[in-house]
Design a protein around this motif. Sequence first.
Motif, PDB file in Angstrom:
ATOM      1  N   LYS A 142      31.329  21.852  12.317  1.00  0.00           N
ATOM      2  CA  LYS A 142      29.878  21.694  12.405  1.00  0.00           C
ATOM      3  C   LYS A 142      29.474  21.004  13.701  1.00  0.00           C
ATOM      4  CE  LYS A 142      28.958  21.609   7.447  1.00  0.00           C
ATOM      5  NZ  LYS A 142      28.289  20.883   6.334  1.00  0.00           N
ATOM      6  N   SER A 143      28.200  21.215  14.064  1.00  0.00           N
ATOM      7  CA  SER A 143      27.684  20.602  15.286  1.00  0.00           C
ATOM      8  C   SER A 143      26.605  19.583  14.957  1.00  0.00           C
ATOM      9  CB  SER A 143      27.105  21.689  16.204  1.00  0.00           C
ATOM     10  OG  SER A 143      26.069  22.398  15.543  1.00  0.00           O
ATOM     11  N   GLY A 144      26.256  18.791  15.930  1.00  0.00           N
ATOM     12  CA  GLY A 144      25.226  17.778  15.743  1.00  0.00           C
ATOM     13  C   GLY A 144      25.528  16.547  16.569  1.00  0.00           C
ATOM     14  N   TYR A 145      24.504  15.711  16.750  1.00  0.00           N
ATOM     15  CA  TYR A 145      24.641  14.523  17.593  1.00  0.00           C
ATOM     16  C   TYR A 145      24.078  13.295  16.872  1.00  0.00           C
ATOM     17  CZ  TYR A 145      24.866  18.259  21.100  1.00  0.00           C
ATOM     18  OH  TYR A 145      25.181  19.394  21.789  1.00  0.00           O
ATOM     19  N   THR A 146      24.745  12.175  17.078  1.00  0.00           N
ATOM     20  CA  THR A 146      24.183  10.900  16.621  1.00  0.00           C
ATOM     21  C   THR A 146      23.753  10.044  17.810  1.00  0.00           C
ATOM     22  OG1 THR A 146      26.392   9.909  16.542  1.00  0.00           O
ATOM     23  CG2 THR A 146      25.524  10.852  14.497  1.00  0.00           C
ATOM     24  N   GLY A 147      23.862  10.628  19.007  1.00  0.00           N
ATOM     25  CA  GLY A 147      23.403   9.909  20.194  1.00  0.00           C
ATOM     26  C   GLY A 147      24.182   8.637  20.427  1.00  0.00           C
ATOM     27  N   TRP A 148      23.464   7.549  20.664  1.00  0.00           N
ATOM     28  CA  TRP A 148      24.085   6.239  20.877  1.00  0.00           C
ATOM     29  C   TRP A 148      24.070   5.418  19.596  1.00  0.00           C
ATOM     30  CZ3 TRP A 148      20.499   5.869  25.656  1.00  0.00           C
ATOM     31  CH2 TRP A 148      21.061   6.594  26.728  1.00  0.00           C
ATOM     32  N   PHE A 149      24.167   6.121  18.468  1.00  0.00           N
ATOM     33  CA  PHE A 149      24.194   5.449  17.178  1.00  0.00           C
ATOM     34  C   PHE A 149      25.531   5.736  16.514  1.00  0.00           C
ATOM     35  CE2 PHE A 149      19.866   6.237  18.378  1.00  0.00           C
ATOM     36  CZ  PHE A 149      19.234   5.031  18.115  1.00  0.00           C
ATOM     37  N   PHE A 150      26.080   4.744  15.840  1.00  0.00           N
ATOM     38  CA  PHE A 150      27.471   4.823  15.412  1.00  0.00           C
ATOM     39  C   PHE A 150      27.682   5.711  14.191  1.00  0.00           C
ATOM     40  CE2 PHE A 150      31.339   3.213  13.348  1.00  0.00           C
ATOM     41  CZ  PHE A 150      32.227   3.342  14.402  1.00  0.00           C
ATOM     42  N   ALA A 151      26.815   5.616  13.192  1.00  0.00           N
ATOM     43  CA  ALA A 151      27.066   6.313  11.923  1.00  0.00           C
ATOM     44  C   ALA A 151      26.027   7.398  11.666  1.00  0.00           C
ATOM     45  CB  ALA A 151      27.072   5.312  10.768  1.00  0.00           C
ATOM     46  N   GLY A 152      26.490   8.630  11.462  1.00  0.00           N
ATOM     47  CA  GLY A 152      25.598   9.748  11.212  1.00  0.00           C
ATOM     48  C   GLY A 152      24.851   9.629   9.895  1.00  0.00           C
ATOM     49  N   ASN A 153      25.537   9.134   8.846  1.00  0.00           N
ATOM     50  CA  ASN A 153      24.877   8.988   7.541  1.00  0.00           C
ATOM     51  C   ASN A 153      23.722   7.999   7.622  1.00  0.00           C
ATOM     52  OD1 ASN A 153      26.514  10.797   6.233  1.00  0.00           O
ATOM     53  ND2 ASN A 153      27.912   9.270   5.414  1.00  0.00           N
ATOM     54  N   GLU A 154      23.951   6.868   8.290  1.00  0.00           N
ATOM     55  CA  GLU A 154      22.902   5.855   8.417  1.00  0.00           C
ATOM     56  C   GLU A 154      21.734   6.383   9.242  1.00  0.00           C
ATOM     57  OE1 GLU A 154      24.249   2.049   9.707  1.00  0.00           O
ATOM     58  OE2 GLU A 154      25.771   1.872   8.137  1.00  0.00           O
ATOM     59  N   LEU A 155      22.040   7.089  10.327  1.00  0.00           N
ATOM     60  CA  LEU A 155      20.989   7.645  11.176  1.00  0.00           C
ATOM     61  C   LEU A 155      20.152   8.667  10.413  1.00  0.00           C
ATOM     62  CD1 LEU A 155      19.703   7.756  13.975  1.00  0.00           C
ATOM     63  CD2 LEU A 155      21.392   9.503  14.616  1.00  0.00           C
ATOM     64  N   SER A 156      20.813   9.515   9.634  1.00  0.00           N
ATOM     65  CA  SER A 156      20.093  10.505   8.826  1.00  0.00           C
ATOM     66  C   SER A 156      19.179   9.828   7.815  1.00  0.00           C
ATOM     67  CB  SER A 156      21.081  11.408   8.085  1.00  0.00           C
ATOM     68  OG  SER A 156      21.845  12.170   8.999  1.00  0.00           O
ATOM     69  N   ALA A 157      19.678   8.762   7.201  1.00  0.00           N
ATOM     70  CA  ALA A 157      18.879   8.029   6.222  1.00  0.00           C
ATOM     71  C   ALA A 157      17.664   7.395   6.884  1.00  0.00           C
ATOM     72  CB  ALA A 157      19.732   6.966   5.536  1.00  0.00           C
ATOM     73  N   ILE A 158      17.849   6.819   8.056  1.00  0.00           N
ATOM     74  CA  ILE A 158      16.735   6.205   8.789  1.00  0.00           C
ATOM     75  C   ILE A 158      15.661   7.240   9.096  1.00  0.00           C
ATOM     76  CG2 ILE A 158      16.066   5.164  11.002  1.00  0.00           C
ATOM     77  CD1 ILE A 158      18.794   3.719  10.974  1.00  0.00           C
ATOM     78  N   VAL A 159      16.084   8.389   9.608  1.00  0.00           N
ATOM     79  CA  VAL A 159      15.134   9.457   9.944  1.00  0.00           C
ATOM     80  C   VAL A 159      14.404   9.936   8.686  1.00  0.00           C
ATOM     81  CG1 VAL A 159      14.927  11.825  10.785  1.00  0.00           C
ATOM     82  CG2 VAL A 159      16.376  10.200  12.007  1.00  0.00           C
ATOM     83  N   GLY A 160      15.149  10.135   7.601  1.00  0.00           N
ATOM     84  CA  GLY A 160      14.539  10.612   6.364  1.00  0.00           C
ATOM     85  C   GLY A 160      13.530   9.639   5.778  1.00  0.00           C
ATOM     86  N   ILE A 161      13.843   8.348   5.834  1.00  0.00           N
ATOM     87  CA  ILE A 161      12.946   7.325   5.293  1.00  0.00           C
ATOM     88  C   ILE A 161      11.721   7.135   6.179  1.00  0.00           C
ATOM     89  CG2 ILE A 161      12.720   4.850   4.776  1.00  0.00           C
ATOM     90  CD1 ILE A 161      15.751   4.912   4.065  1.00  0.00           C
ATOM     91  N   CYS A 162      11.919   7.195   7.491  1.00  0.00           N
ATOM     92  CA  CYS A 162      10.849   6.830   8.423  1.00  0.00           C
ATOM     93  C   CYS A 162       9.908   7.966   8.811  1.00  0.00           C
ATOM     94  CB  CYS A 162      11.453   6.223   9.695  1.00  0.00           C
ATOM     95  SG  CYS A 162      12.239   4.628   9.416  1.00  0.00           S
ATOM     96  N   LEU A 163      10.342   9.210   8.679  1.00  0.00           N
ATOM     97  CA  LEU A 163       9.465  10.316   9.057  1.00  0.00           C
ATOM     98  C   LEU A 163       8.169  10.335   8.232  1.00  0.00           C
ATOM     99  CD1 LEU A 163       8.963  12.727  10.864  1.00  0.00           C
ATOM    100  CD2 LEU A 163      10.281  14.154   9.284  1.00  0.00           C
ATOM    101  N   PRO A 164       8.209  10.150   6.907  1.00  0.00           N
ATOM    102  CA  PRO A 164       6.937  10.082   6.158  1.00  0.00           C
ATOM    103  C   PRO A 164       6.048   8.923   6.610  1.00  0.00           C
ATOM    104  CG  PRO A 164       8.786  10.430   4.666  1.00  0.00           C
ATOM    105  CD  PRO A 164       9.376  10.110   6.005  1.00  0.00           C
TER     106      PRO A 164
END
Length: 471
Positions: free
Chosen positions: A165-187
């Motif tokens: 699979k492809s994808g980027y977490t940028g300068w952030f260490f954990a993909g799961n945490e980053l996904s959770a942040i985006v999901g919580i904060c977008l609304p």
Amino acid sequence: MLSIFERGEFIDYLKYFIILQPILDILTFISIHYLSTSVTIGIAIRVLFLGFTLLYIFFGNNHPLKKQIITYIIVLFSVVGISFILNFLTKPVFYFFSEVQFIVKVLYFPIMFIALFMCFTPNQTIDRVKTKLYSAVAIAMTILSISMFISILTGTAKNTYRWIKSGYTGWFFAGNELSAIVGICLPICLIYAILKTKSAKDIMYWVPTLLLSITALLIGTKVSFFAMIMTLVIGLVVVFLTWVSNTKNDTGKKYVKVLTLNIVIIALISVITPFTPAYSNVVGDVQTINKTIEKVAEEEPEEVEEVEDEEDKIIKEKVAAREKPAFMDIKIINVILSSRGLYFTNIYNDYVDADIAHKLFGLGYAGFYEVKPKLIEMDFFDIFFSLGIIGSLLVFLPILLVAWIVLKSLFTNFRNFFQLENILLIISIGIGLGVAFLAGHVLFAPAVCIYLALSLVLIVYFNSNSSNKEI
């Protein structure tokens, strides 16, 4: 000295701390990835702010519920302390630093929830405090998104997946945490955009929503992808219904602009999506999902992959020597737990065999490990087994109270319940708790739980304020 805890000032400190979150995450990534250090500046600043927050809670405010809140904190700290001492004296292996670090992380969520809750005092305008918190999240997510784009363009971005699979977490260490942040904060970003939209020039307030939506596509995880789709689509539906029901007044005029901007955002995301990692990953998953379902329905689940980690081998031997829990034979449970089933079964067996003291106060961090700790990676289970019945109930108490308030509002203030702000906050909380249950690292991840705590507090005050109007 305590004058720095004037309520108006503390909300400003909190606002700047929220804005600082993505920067702390980037510094943490640099420390771990390039400097190979376990104690980072991000951890240090978050722990210091936790101490600062406790001083505010105890000495810097006059909230009407202060006595009850302080009683709760004292009881929580006492129970966690009993759990720590119990396991320090009885666990076969006890890594002091890991156990202490876990306790600090678990306490972070309820303490930040309380601090955010206490910012809304009777002499504070609720809308003023809410706007400050919404704007802080919007700014933080703009920083996060821009850093993601820069890291990809400069070729310094970390990949979300190692293979296939492809994808980027940028300068952030954990993909799961980053996904959770985006999901919580977008609304939350979408709420802020709608709240600030008065005229066409207010399109600038929609930039965080657009940037964060694109970031969700770049991460490549299903969590961020479907969280983004759900937020934008449900937001559009509720905006449309609000516009229809207010076509003859000033609110209707405002929602024409909001509806137009929402459609523009969705149109842009629709054009971009086919060229993003999230789309290619989801298409790949769809192509194999039917085969996977058939395999799960017709065959026994595959054995967990052999790994060379010594603790994993010990756990596998312990689990193999015992009968697994009866509910582990249920297909859907195996699908949900996946490889986490090995660690769940091990800790579950330890908990079943434990004495009453451990059942009440928990097995400590990651249960009774023999070489090194291994979490289940599902927050509700990890906290329950680590802190026991009493400790976990205290940690989950804010969530339970919020659930009660929201359900009560549904039955006593039905029309108010289905306002846009409330629906989007429910989506934010639902995504956060869903990720906490399935993938973990939300409730005891300081980088994530602060956003979940914020959504929970905002929905409390929304449903407690009967004079709320459409945003």
